[in-house]
Design a protein around this motif. Structure first.
Motif, short mmCIF file in Angstrom:
data_model
loop_
_atom_site.label_atom_id
_atom_site.label_comp_id
_atom_site.label_asym_id
_atom_site.label_seq_id
_atom_site.Cartn_x
_atom_site.Cartn_y
_atom_site.Cartn_z
N LEU A 1 -10.58 41.91 -104.72
CA LEU A 1 -11.73 42.64 -105.15
C LEU A 1 -11.14 42.43 -106.48
O LEU A 1 -12.02 42.47 -108.02
N SER B 1 -12.97 34.58 -107.20
CA SER B 1 -14.00 33.77 -105.62
C SER B 1 -12.62 32.11 -105.67
O SER B 1 -12.33 32.75 -104.77
N TYR C 1 -17.31 38.65 -101.44
CA TYR C 1 -16.67 38.44 -102.41
C TYR C 1 -16.97 37.08 -102.97
O TYR C 1 -16.93 36.50 -103.48
N HIS D 1 -24.32 39.05 -101.17
CA HIS D 1 -24.02 40.66 -100.96
C HIS D 1 -24.83 41.10 -100.04
O HIS D 1 -24.79 42.81 -99.54
N THR E 1 -15.98 48.33 -108.27
CA THR E 1 -15.33 47.30 -108.53
C THR E 1 -16.81 46.83 -109.92
O THR E 1 -16.97 45.92 -110.13
N PHE F 1 -18.66 45.38 -107.03
CA PHE F 1 -19.73 44.18 -106.21
C PHE F 1 -20.19 45.38 -105.07
O PHE F 1 -19.99 46.42 -104.36
N PHE G 1 -22.34 45.25 -101.57
CA PHE G 1 -21.63 44.22 -100.21
C PHE G 1 -22.35 44.70 -98.80
O PHE G 1 -21.82 45.94 -98.39
#
Lengths: 437, 158
Positions: A49, A53, A126, A131, A168, A170, A172
């Motif tokens: 993270l 990517s 990620y 997601h 972060t 992010f 998922f």
């Protein structure tokens, strides 16, 4: 390492070297606390993270993780095929439909080290910008479904999955989707149809899942063992992981599954390509039951072309197996001793593929059934002289002529068994019965 | 619409799953699993109600459900015994186990005992090849089997 197929040099010791996975297998699933303390749990995700990517994908490419489900496609390359920008949501899917006969590694990975699989998925998601994730697990794995579900809840509670992972931003989320008994759903586009609530029939490709997969969005589908390796790649580096493998472009360890007529069947995790089929059978599995002679080995799940006893010095990795006309597949080795009837064995294999053919493509639907009928006839002592020519012709008409590889999975064994062990089939036809009976 | 057959628990389970999927159709397999958990099999009425819940034609539910081997379209016994007879189990004597089951229970494959206690089925690879031969009874695996162990397991079932 530049040498291709260098035979393993280290002397055999009756203990397995350090393993990534199996050393953590015990009676119960490893909980989050164990995973954090003893397996650097979720530190690889944290590291990922903090990277771009592309950096994550490059690390996985460097690692040369080839797909452990059977096809051997490099995971990093698969991830890199996902478009960066997409109007449709992207999906990251774990293929836990393990159903190729002779294959039994993913079940243990899920029930003993479930968090490895979840962390591998989160890193992959990620990397491709997904997601939403699904674990498509075969319906029979009820206990493993419960274990994964509990692990997901643990990880969500601790902030390793779900919204705003580790602060972060992010997100998922992983959902477990149970299959309902259909071998073909291990084929990735059949899996996608099944996930969407349809019959598990493979799709016409292209478009490939990377462009239009689940619910029309760009999708990655990776095998359980492939994903379980990903946290190690991030933690210790792609180069380190790649070097575990003894053959160029095939990194990491490999869980070899040995079943059938050996004294010690089971899972053996070894550096990829560090062992021959002979060593697996005679050193790791302590040889053939009752010290009988070896007759044949199916080296990569029941769809892999069979090996004779004089072909087992081949290194157990993807490229060496291809070179001798077979395949490593899922690394599920089925060992057969001298007194078992190979006609019966092939008939059983083909019956399975005939049963599991989804019926969409004529060469597969008809070919597997015709082959099954011919083999049952030969096995039952009612075979004709011309049957061997006929079944090879049927196999040829099935091979590489359908949407997916199911017909090929039946054709490979038919062609290899009949060609390599022709005398066994002829004896059945001539004698009008099984010589083993 | 006739009275509902499926329980409130079914509907609350599905409600929780709905946000997890971008389409309602994707809930079909989970719904069939949940419905079968309630009754042990999928009757016509149950499949019709699942169709109504998903919002598709009842024929579409049957089209999909019949593709998969785990859905039962007739009642099964309290104990559904599924013996793997695929290659690795076969090599380790699975057929003997299946025959033993049939003889002991007095039924053939795909049949149910008259007291509705046992159903026996032949199963494709269960993914337990290293501990072959293997079978499932309902949701549980039994591995490393031989006839004695099979007898013991069957004897312990109420």
């Amino acid at each position: 390492m530049s040498e291709q197929e260098r035979p393993p040099e280290q002397p055999f010791e009756d203990s397995q070297p350090e393993t990534l996975f199996i050393q953590h297998f015990c009676e119960e699933a490893r909980p989050l606390s164990y995973y954090l303390k003893n397996m650097s749990g979720y530190s690889a995700l944290k590291k990922a993270l903090g990277m771009s990517s592309d950096e994550v994908i490059n690390e996985v490419k460097k690692a040369h993780i080839r797909g452990r489900g059977g096809a051997g496609f490099p995971a990093g390359v698969k991830w890199s095929l996902i478009p960066k920008e997409s109007a449709k949501a992207k999906y990251f899917i774990c293929n836990a439909d393990e159903s190729e006969p002779g294959t039994f590694k993913d079940r243990d990975l899920m029930r003993y080290t479930p968090h490895l699989v979840l962390e591998g998925m989160a890193i992959g998601a990620y990397a491709i910008g997904a997601h939403t994730g699904y674990i498509y697990i075969r319906g029979e794995y009820v206990r493993e479904t419960g274990i994964l579900q509990a692990a997901i809840l643990e990880a969500e509670k601790a902030g390793y999955l779900g919204k705003n992972i580790m602060g972060t931003g992010f997100d998922f989320e992983i959902t477990i989707h149970r299959g309902a008994g259909a071998y073909i759903c291990g084929e990735e586009t059949a899996l996608l149809n099944s996930l969407e609530g349809r019959r598990g029939e493979p799709r016409v490709k292209p478009p490939y899942p990377a462009i239009a997969g689940a619910f029309g969005g760009p999708t990655v589908v990776n095998n359980v063992e492939t994903l379980a390796g990903v946290p190690f790649v991030l933690n210790r580096g792609g180069d380190w992981y790649a070097k575990l493998g003894r053959i160029t472009n095939s990194g990491g360890t490999r869980i070899y599954e040995v079943s059938g007529h050996v004294k010690k069947p089971g899972l053996y995790e070894l550096d990829s390509g560090s062992v021959t089929v002979r060593q697996l059978i005679y050193d790791y599995c302590h040889g053939i039951l009752d010290d009988k002679k070896l007759k044949a080995v199916i080296p990569g799940g029941s769809s892999a072309p069979v090996l004779r006893a004089d072909e087992i010095d081949v290194v157990a990795d993807i490229d060496p197996m291809l070179k001798i006309g077979s395949m490593l597949g899922s690394a599920g080795m089925i060992v057969v001793s001298e007194d078992y009837c190979l006609v019966r064995l092939l008939a059983r294999i083909v019956r399975f593929y005939a049963h599991e053919s989804c019926g969409q493509c004529t060469p597969c639907r008809e070919g597997t059934k015709w082959a099954q009928d011919i083999l049952d006839r030969i096995e039952g002592g009612r075979g004709h002289q011309q049957d061997l020519g006929l079944i090879l012709q049927v196999a040829d008409n099935m091979n590489a002529k359908s949407l997916c590889a199911l017909a090929d999975a039946a054709a490979g064994p038919i062609i290899s068994f009949v060609t390599k062990f022709r005398a066994d089939f002829e004896a059945h036809i001539r004698g009008g019965k099984c010589p083993h009976a | 619409m006739a009275d509902k057959i499926l329980s409130d628990k079914f509907y609350s389970t599905m409600k929780k799953l709905e946000p997890r999927y971008p389409s309602k159709l994707a809930l079909l397999l989970p719904a069939l699993h949940a419905a079968q958990d309630e009754f042990g099999w999928l009757s016509s009425g149950v499949m019709d109600e699942v169709a109504e819940y998903i919002g598709i034609h009842p024929a579409q539910v049957r089209e999909v459900a019949t593709f998969y081997s785990m859905y039962n379209f007739k009642p099964v016994g309290k104990y559904h015994i599924k013996v793997c007879t695929n290659v690795s189990c076969s090599l380790r004597g699975a057929e003997r186990l299946l025959e033993h089951c049939e003889k002991k229970l007095g039924i053939k494959v795909a049949e149910t005992t008259p007291d509705k206690k046992f159903t026996v089925d032949e199963e494709e690879c269960l993914g337990a090849c290293g501990t072959a031969p293997a079978m499932m009874i309902n949701d549980d695996y039994h591995e490393n089997l031989d006839v004695q162990k099979l007898d013991r397991i069957l004897g312990e079932l109420e």
